[in-house]
Design an enzyme around this catalytic site. Structure first.
Site, PDB file in Angstrom:
ATOM      1  CG  ASP A   1     -10.166  -2.679  12.336  1.00  0.00           C
ATOM      2  OD1 ASP A   1      -8.965  -1.641  12.022  1.00  0.00           O
ATOM      3  OD2 ASP A   1     -10.006  -3.747  12.664  1.00  0.00           O
TER       4      ASP A   1
ATOM      5  CG  MET B   1       0.553  -5.436  11.692  1.00  0.00           C
ATOM      6  SD  MET B   1      -0.997  -5.456  11.295  1.00  0.00           S
ATOM      7  CE  MET B   1      -1.683  -6.800  11.983  1.00  0.00           C
TER       8      MET B   1
ATOM      9  CD  GLN C   1      -1.506  -7.005  -1.783  1.00  0.00           C
ATOM     10  OE1 GLN C   1      -1.204  -8.014  -2.558  1.00  0.00           O
ATOM     11  NE2 GLN C   1      -0.800  -7.196  -0.807  1.00  0.00           N
TER      12      GLN C   1
ATOM     13  CG  ASN D   1      -1.999  -0.962   0.992  1.00  0.00           C
ATOM     14  OD1 ASN D   1      -3.110  -0.310   0.007  1.00  0.00           O
ATOM     15  ND2 ASN D   1      -2.059  -2.092   1.464  1.00  0.00           N
TER      16      ASN D   1
ATOM     17  CG  HIS E   1     -10.201  -3.386   8.473  1.00  0.00           C
ATOM     18  ND1 HIS E   1      -9.279  -4.136   9.293  1.00  0.00           N
ATOM     19  CD2 HIS E   1     -11.251  -4.278   8.455  1.00  0.00           C
ATOM     20  CE1 HIS E   1      -9.719  -5.225   9.890  1.00  0.00           C
ATOM     21  NE2 HIS E   1     -10.992  -5.529   8.919  1.00  0.00           N
TER      22      HIS E   1
HETATM   23  C1  GRF Z   1      -3.564  -4.562   3.996  1.00  0.00           C
HETATM   24  O1  GRF Z   1      -4.245  -5.699   3.829  1.00  0.00           O
HETATM   25  C2  GRF Z   1      -4.280  -3.542   4.982  1.00  0.00           C
HETATM   26  O2  GRF Z   1      -5.587  -3.754   4.647  1.00  0.00           O
HETATM   27  C3  GRF Z   1      -4.095  -3.899   6.455  1.00  0.00           C
HETATM   28  O3  GRF Z   1      -2.737  -4.249   6.197  1.00  0.00           O
HETATM   29  C4  GRF Z   1      -2.268  -4.715   5.160  1.00  0.00           C
HETATM   30  C5  GRF Z   1      -0.834  -4.053   4.595  1.00  0.00           C
HETATM   31  O4  GRF Z   1      -0.358  -4.857   3.484  1.00  0.00           O
HETATM   32  N1  GRF Z   1      -4.339  -2.787   7.088  1.00  0.00           N
HETATM   33  P1  GRF Z   1       0.995  -4.170   2.863  1.00  0.00           P
HETATM   34  O5  GRF Z   1       2.284  -3.945   3.925  1.00  0.00           O
HETATM   35  O6  GRF Z   1       0.660  -2.713   2.576  1.00  0.00           O
HETATM   36  O7  GRF Z   1       1.525  -4.914   1.900  1.00  0.00           O
END
Ligand code: GRF
Length: 214
Positions: free
Chosen positions: A144, A89, A170, A17, A108
């Site tokens: 969330d 996280m 994704q 992301n 999310h």
């Molecule tokens: C994504 O699936 C988002 O929805 C969640 O964490 C993940 C992050 O993935 N909050 P990345 O590190 O951006 O690939």
């Protein structure tokens, strides 16, 4: 010309992301990336794009509360207009949320309020859900639970597996998140307390892109 909004992105993982956010920079500028994991792949993504990074590790602090204060100090030092959580996280402190009211966004991997928390793709399959997708929302003190801004959804097919669902979500995250951050930076979308304001232009664009404004 007005300077682009300064975005600080918080990550813990691979940073796909983050990469999408960097690729769509224009109305906003990813000015800093902060990770709580020194080995997070997203740090490499940031460094390759020439974006300054900071690591704030839990193990460097004597307690959870001290760690949360450390995260807050690190973010404040980057002087952000908007804070974007992209797979971060770790829980934020109440003082963090209070320091940036209505300015912290999260994505999310479910259609909130359905399936808050972890393992959303498996839980969607287990529940026999007909639809799945992702939601961008404002962060509040719950998990969330903050005001929802926009969603990208799709029908689950009989042949979907954990892997295909993860990849379909994704793919949508990578188009939804940069768009919402951009609209937020432009003031086309804003949140006042729990009230979402969205311009006609942003509504039109959302529907052209297949997104739903919440
Ligand atoms: C994504 O699936 C988002 O929805 C969640 O964490 C993940 C992050 O993935 N909050 P990345 O590190 O951006 O690939």
């Amino acid at each position: 010309m007005i300077a682009p909004a300064r975005i600080t992105v918080l990550i813990s993982g691979t940073g796909t992301n983050l990469k999408a956010l960097i690729q769509h920079q224009s109305a906003y500028h990813v000015s800093h990336v902060i990770s709580n994991k020194p080995g997070a792949g997203g740090l490499k993504v940031a460094r390759q794009a020439g974006i300054p990074t900071t690591v704030v590790e839990r193990s460097s602090f004597p307690s959870n509360d001290a760690f949360k204060e450390g995260v807050l100090s690190a973010v404040k030092a980057t002087d952000p207009t908007v804070i974007v959580l992209a797979g971060f996280m770790a829980l934020l402190s109440h003082s963090f949320v209070a320091a940036f009211p209505g300015k912290i966004l999260n994505i999310h991997p479910s259609l909130l309020p359905e399936l808050p928390g972890l393992n959303t793709h498996q839980r969607a399959l287990d529940a026999g859900a007909g639809r799945h997708g992702c939601t961008v929302h404002i962060v509040d003190n719950g998990v969330d639970t903050g005001p929802r801004i926009a969603q990208a959804a799709f029908d689950i097919s009989k042949t979907d597996t954990l892997e295909t669902l993860a990849s379909r979500v994704q793919e949508r995250e990578h188009s939804l998140y940069p768009w919402v951050v951009e609209q937020f930076a432009l003031g086309e979308i804003s949140v006042d307390g729990t009230t979402l304001r969205c311009s006609d232009r942003a509504h039109r664009e959302a529907s052209e892109k297949g997104f739903t404004i919440c």
